[in-house]
Design a protein around this motif. Structure first.
Motif, PDB file in Angstrom:
ATOM      1  N   LYS A  43     -41.705 -15.860 -12.494  1.00  0.00           N
ATOM      2  CA  LYS A  43     -40.989 -14.704 -12.407  1.00  0.00           C
ATOM      3  C   LYS A  43     -42.022 -13.590 -11.921  1.00  0.00           C
ATOM      4  O   LYS A  43     -41.527 -12.829 -10.959  1.00  0.00           O
ATOM      5  CB  LYS A  43     -40.278 -14.075 -13.841  1.00  0.00           C
ATOM      6  CG  LYS A  43     -39.158 -14.958 -14.302  1.00  0.00           C
ATOM      7  CD  LYS A  43     -38.013 -14.780 -13.515  1.00  0.00           C
ATOM      8  CE  LYS A  43     -36.893 -15.706 -14.351  1.00  0.00           C
ATOM      9  NZ  LYS A  43     -35.600 -15.440 -13.601  1.00  0.00           N
ATOM     10  N   PHE A  44     -43.142 -13.340 -12.338  1.00  0.00           N
ATOM     11  CA  PHE A  44     -44.201 -12.409 -12.036  1.00  0.00           C
ATOM     12  C   PHE A  44     -44.493 -12.739 -10.496  1.00  0.00           C
ATOM     13  O   PHE A  44     -44.609 -11.776  -9.885  1.00  0.00           O
ATOM     14  CB  PHE A  44     -45.418 -12.675 -12.718  1.00  0.00           C
ATOM     15  CG  PHE A  44     -45.232 -11.589 -14.276  1.00  0.00           C
ATOM     16  CD1 PHE A  44     -44.846 -10.537 -13.974  1.00  0.00           C
ATOM     17  CD2 PHE A  44     -45.695 -12.555 -15.406  1.00  0.00           C
ATOM     18  CE1 PHE A  44     -44.778  -9.518 -15.131  1.00  0.00           C
ATOM     19  CE2 PHE A  44     -45.343 -11.510 -16.635  1.00  0.00           C
ATOM     20  CZ  PHE A  44     -45.078 -10.334 -16.375  1.00  0.00           C
ATOM     21  N   ASP A  45     -44.639 -14.260 -10.154  1.00  0.00           N
ATOM     22  CA  ASP A  45     -45.141 -14.508  -8.698  1.00  0.00           C
ATOM     23  C   ASP A  45     -43.963 -13.921  -7.666  1.00  0.00           C
ATOM     24  O   ASP A  45     -44.109 -13.309  -6.867  1.00  0.00           O
ATOM     25  CB  ASP A  45     -45.456 -15.653  -8.744  1.00  0.00           C
ATOM     26  CG  ASP A  45     -46.587 -16.332  -9.280  1.00  0.00           C
ATOM     27  OD1 ASP A  45     -47.337 -15.430  -9.543  1.00  0.00           O
ATOM     28  OD2 ASP A  45     -46.801 -17.403  -9.657  1.00  0.00           O
ATOM     29  N   ALA A  46     -42.655 -14.144  -8.148  1.00  0.00           N
ATOM     30  CA  ALA A  46     -41.517 -13.774  -7.426  1.00  0.00           C
ATOM     31  C   ALA A  46     -41.497 -12.199  -7.249  1.00  0.00           C
ATOM     32  O   ALA A  46     -41.117 -11.671  -6.209  1.00  0.00           O
ATOM     33  CB  ALA A  46     -40.383 -14.239  -8.008  1.00  0.00           C
ATOM     34  N   MET A  47     -41.807 -11.464  -8.157  1.00  0.00           N
ATOM     35  CA  MET A  47     -41.721 -10.183  -8.345  1.00  0.00           C
ATOM     36  C   MET A  47     -42.959  -9.044  -7.703  1.00  0.00           C
ATOM     37  O   MET A  47     -42.904  -8.199  -7.124  1.00  0.00           O
ATOM     38  CB  MET A  47     -41.480  -9.373  -9.901  1.00  0.00           C
ATOM     39  CG  MET A  47     -40.220  -9.846 -10.265  1.00  0.00           C
ATOM     40  SD  MET A  47     -40.262  -9.218 -11.914  1.00  0.00           S
ATOM     41  CE  MET A  47     -40.747  -7.584 -11.880  1.00  0.00           C
ATOM     42  N   ARG A  48     -43.995  -9.994  -7.351  1.00  0.00           N
ATOM     43  CA  ARG A  48     -45.368  -9.549  -6.926  1.00  0.00           C
ATOM     44  C   ARG A  48     -45.048  -8.736  -5.429  1.00  0.00           C
ATOM     45  O   ARG A  48     -45.581  -7.603  -5.203  1.00  0.00           O
ATOM     46  CB  ARG A  48     -46.160 -10.622  -6.842  1.00  0.00           C
ATOM     47  CG  ARG A  48     -47.704 -10.149  -7.021  1.00  0.00           C
ATOM     48  CD  ARG A  48     -48.793 -11.245  -7.174  1.00  0.00           C
ATOM     49  NE  ARG A  48     -48.392 -11.732  -8.678  1.00  0.00           N
ATOM     50  CZ  ARG A  48     -49.310 -12.047  -9.765  1.00  0.00           C
ATOM     51  NH1 ARG A  48     -50.237 -11.277  -9.449  1.00  0.00           N
ATOM     52  NH2 ARG A  48     -48.668 -12.740 -10.491  1.00  0.00           N
ATOM     53  N   PRO A  49     -44.399  -9.703  -4.591  1.00  0.00           N
ATOM     54  CA  PRO A  49     -44.228  -8.708  -3.313  1.00  0.00           C
ATOM     55  C   PRO A  49     -43.326  -7.530  -3.466  1.00  0.00           C
ATOM     56  O   PRO A  49     -43.833  -6.473  -2.647  1.00  0.00           O
ATOM     57  CB  PRO A  49     -43.564  -9.740  -2.337  1.00  0.00           C
ATOM     58  CG  PRO A  49     -43.693 -11.283  -3.142  1.00  0.00           C
ATOM     59  CD  PRO A  49     -43.747 -10.875  -4.512  1.00  0.00           C
ATOM     60  N   THR A  50     -42.552  -7.511  -4.218  1.00  0.00           N
ATOM     61  CA  THR A  50     -41.521  -6.353  -4.376  1.00  0.00           C
ATOM     62  C   THR A  50     -42.595  -5.125  -4.862  1.00  0.00           C
ATOM     63  O   THR A  50     -42.331  -4.033  -4.420  1.00  0.00           O
ATOM     64  CB  THR A  50     -40.347  -6.673  -5.414  1.00  0.00           C
ATOM     65  OG1 THR A  50     -39.666  -7.632  -4.630  1.00  0.00           O
ATOM     66  CG2 THR A  50     -39.445  -5.175  -5.368  1.00  0.00           C
ATOM     67  N   ILE A  51     -43.329  -5.544  -5.889  1.00  0.00           N
ATOM     68  CA  ILE A  51     -44.207  -4.399  -6.636  1.00  0.00           C
ATOM     69  C   ILE A  51     -45.126  -3.988  -5.689  1.00  0.00           C
ATOM     70  O   ILE A  51     -45.353  -2.887  -5.501  1.00  0.00           O
ATOM     71  CB  ILE A  51     -44.817  -4.974  -7.969  1.00  0.00           C
ATOM     72  CG1 ILE A  51     -43.767  -5.605  -8.893  1.00  0.00           C
ATOM     73  CG2 ILE A  51     -45.865  -4.232  -8.454  1.00  0.00           C
ATOM     74  CD1 ILE A  51     -44.479  -6.239 -10.020  1.00  0.00           C
ATOM     75  N   SER A  52     -45.727  -4.793  -4.918  1.00  0.00           N
ATOM     76  CA  SER A  52     -46.577  -4.720  -3.790  1.00  0.00           C
ATOM     77  C   SER A  52     -46.060  -3.496  -2.825  1.00  0.00           C
ATOM     78  O   SER A  52     -46.683  -2.530  -2.479  1.00  0.00           O
ATOM     79  CB  SER A  52     -47.271  -5.522  -3.001  1.00  0.00           C
ATOM     80  OG  SER A  52     -48.186  -6.396  -3.924  1.00  0.00           O
TER      81      SER A  52
END
Length: 132
Positions: free
Chosen positions: A64-73
């Motif tokens: 889940k964190f890996d999937a959200m990382r691009p959005t957060i960046s």
């Protein structure tokens, strides 16, 4: 409680414990060794299940964190760009206000009035800008 009552309580407790142990040994379906082995197996199974559950859930959280990382960046980059643009606008506004104050102060302090033969200089105290 008297000493006789205390001794009676202690003696009764000892007899009760001894009777419980005797009944437990006589009625137990398995030997102590077998019971300990079953208990150890149950504890090991519970430990293995807990470890498997932890590993499975930690993998899900990491995914889940890996999937959200691009959005957060992307959101972080967007916010940084907005902050930089706001700082640039504030710098431009501060510079233009500084220039306006400097120009209006120079223009307000000296007004030349030509009357007749000579020139007359007045000092004008005004809160309004010179361009108004």
């Amino acid at each position: 409680m008297s000493a006789k009552g205390t001794l009676g309580f202690i003696a009764g407790s000892i007899v009760g414990v001894a009777a419980g142990v005797a009944v437990g040994i006589l009625v137990a379906p398995r030997s102590g060794k077998e019971s300990r082995a079953l208990a150890a197996d149950a504890i090991n199974d519970a430990w293995d299940n807990a470890r498997d559950s932890y590993e499975r859930n930690s993998a899900l959280v990491n995914d889940k964190f890996d999937a959200m990382r691009p959005t957060i960046s992307a959101t972080t980059d967007e916010l940084r760009a907005k902050v930089d643009r706001a700082r640039e606008r504030m710098d431009l506004l501060r510079n233009s206000l500084s220039e306006a104050v400097a120009n209006s102060t120079a223009a307000v302090h000296q007004v030349v009035d030509h009357e007749g033969e000579g020139a007359h200089i007045e000092v004008v105290e005004s809160a309004e800008p010179a361009n108004a």
